[in-house]
Design a protein around this motif. Structure first.
Motif, short mmCIF file in Angstrom:
data_model
loop_
_atom_site.label_atom_id
_atom_site.label_comp_id
_atom_site.label_asym_id
_atom_site.label_seq_id
_atom_site.Cartn_x
_atom_site.Cartn_y
_atom_site.Cartn_z
N THR A 289 0.79 -1.21 0.02
CA THR A 289 0.00 -0.15 -0.12
C THR A 289 0.88 1.30 0.19
OG1 THR A 289 -1.85 -1.13 1.32
CG2 THR A 289 -1.75 1.13 1.37
N LYS A 293 -3.67 3.39 -0.93
CA LYS A 293 -4.50 2.63 -1.63
C LYS A 293 -3.41 1.64 -2.17
CE LYS A 293 -4.64 5.45 -6.00
NZ LYS A 293 -5.57 6.18 -6.72
N SER A 294 -3.60 0.28 -2.64
CA SER A 294 -2.66 -0.63 -2.97
C SER A 294 -2.05 -0.13 -4.20
CB SER A 294 -3.39 -1.97 -3.26
OG SER A 294 -4.10 -1.93 -4.21
N GLN A 297 -3.90 -0.47 -7.58
CA GLN A 297 -4.85 0.49 -7.73
C GLN A 297 -4.27 1.65 -8.43
OE1 GLN A 297 -6.72 0.23 -3.45
NE2 GLN A 297 -8.57 0.19 -4.58
N GLN A 298 -2.89 1.87 -8.34
CA GLN A 298 -2.12 3.00 -8.75
C GLN A 298 -2.20 2.79 -10.47
OE1 GLN A 298 -1.25 5.40 -6.65
NE2 GLN A 298 -1.01 4.24 -4.78
N GLN A 302 -0.60 -0.10 -13.17
CA GLN A 302 -1.54 -0.60 -13.95
C GLN A 302 -1.19 -0.79 -15.76
OE1 GLN A 302 -5.31 1.22 -13.15
NE2 GLN A 302 -5.75 0.04 -11.29
#
Length: 404
Positions: A289, A293-294, A297-298, A302
């Motif tokens: 994290t 957020k993890s 999720q960045q 991604q």
């Protein structure tokens, strides 16, 4: 072109994937622990011998060699997905299956160009995994990307050849089980055709005048599992004339024949290395994290993962096409594609592994993950078997020839 795997390939893939899960991945940490206790850093950790015995028992041995008399009899298209799997653990898996360079190329060379006595003396023990070998081509004093520059002299003297020269980055030479060098040098240095000046000879390691001078590091790594890379000096080394491979002046052509399959094998394994890097990235991304957020999720992470998946799928298709062409029209007919994958694959995989290092932060450059070593291996393959620029030059000239 049908790139679906046939029944034999699917069966071997299933067995090899199970072998990796049950034996190879668990052995990675064990091998490192055992290496720390070895008398010599070049000795083989005991777990490697265990892996080899298990691979033999399961029939996962010499998969690379298409010659049914000596190897598994697989086509390039059948072997490609298997080599990819071994690339996920490039230090252990190829060695465990007796499918590691430089022995693979040397075995292919001896199977294709060696005479009956040479195959009996050297090919059969290599196939059995009883000895290791090295291929002595690269030299420190010349630009070895142009093989016509080689300065090592191979001089005929009665019933013998006498070798004088200095080589470096001779893979496998530090391994105590390395018993023979295949040495490329000039038998006719003044010959009119620069591609007919070179020859290859077999030089047993214990021949007087052979000096393994020092180990050469690769980005600080010593590549123990591949037998290291050495600087080797040949001084007045005398071997029987029967040790000539093929004919005098045939060394350049033999080298090209040897390097063609070697290039595609490296690219196959590189795809496996990229897959391992993506897997590690994804596992890291869902477990860490940052800023509330993890990592998964960045958006930037991604993007790395998405781009890597697209790139891997593109590379795999190009490698499979190249393998198919090598099987159907031969290495010469697949020349453009062989060069294309040799240019594209290492370059792209370096970037994928680099993003994986970034996702791992300090862990990415540490010994706790395989990423730093994967990066070094992938980056080195932009030089090994011919640097990018040599293949780009040749490929461009072939394209331009259509318009001249």
């Amino acid at each position: 072109m049908d790139f679906s795997y046939d029944a034999r390939t699917e069966e071997l893939r299933a067995r090899l994937l199970a072998f990796m899960d049950e034996h190879v991945y668990p052995a990675e940490a064990v091998a490192e622990e055992q290496r720390a206790a070895l008398a010599s850093p070049w000795d083989e950790p005991p777990v490697v011998a265990e892996l080899k015995a298990e691979a033999k028992r399961q029939g996962l041995w010499n998969l690379f060699l298409p010659d049914e008399e000596y190897g598994a009899g697989l086509t390039n298209l059948q072997y490609a997905p298997l080599a990819e799997i071994t690339g996920r653990s490039p230090q252990l898996a190829p060695t465990a299956l007796n499918c590691a360079a430089p022995d693979t190329g040397n075995m292919e060379l001896l199977a294709q160009f060696g005479d009956e006595a040479q195959r009996k003396q050297w090919l059969e023990p290599l196939l059995a995994g009883e000895v290791r070998s090295a291929f002595a081509m690269t030299e420190p004093e010349v630009a070895s990307s142009d093989a016509t520059n080689i300065e090592t002299r191979i001089r005929r003297d009665g019933d013998s050849y006498v070798i004088d020269g200095r080589k470096w980055y001779i893979s496998g030479a530090m391994n105590p089980d390395c018993k023979v060098f295949i040495v490329m040098g000039k038998t006719d240095p003044e010959g009119a055709d620069p591609r007919r000046q070179q020859s290859m000879v077999l030089v047993p390691r214990d021949t007087p005048g052979v000096e393994v001078r020092r180990a050469m590091r690769v980005y600080g790594y010593e590549d123990h599992y591949h037998g290291g890379h050495a600087e080797v000096v040949f001084e007045d080394v005398r071997v029987p004339a029967a040790n000539l491979i093929g004919e005098e002046g045939g060394g350049f052509a033999i080298a090209q024949a040897r390097l063609g399959p070697g290039r595609i094998h490296h690219c196959m394994r590189l795809i496996g290395m990229a897959e391992r890097a993506v897997e590690l990235t994804c596992r890291r991304a869902v477990s860490r994290t940052a800023f509330g957020k993890s990592l998964a999720q960045q958006g930037v992470v991604q993007n790395w993962i998405a781009d890597a998946r697209v790139t891997i799928e593109q590379l795999r298709l190009l490698v499979l096409k190249t393998a198919w062409l090598m099987d159907t029209v031969g290495n010469k007919g697949a020349h453009t594609e062989i060069q294309a994958i040799k240019i594209a694959t290492p370059r792209a995989v370096v970037d994928i592994v680099d993003k994986a290092v970034q996702a791992h932060g300090a862990g990415g450059v540490s010994q706790d993950f395989p990423l730093a070593e994967l990066w070094a291996a992938a980056r080195t393959l932009r030089l090994a078997d011919g640097p990018d620029e040599v293949h780009q030059r040749s490929l461009a000239r072939r394209e331009l020839k259509k318009y001249l």
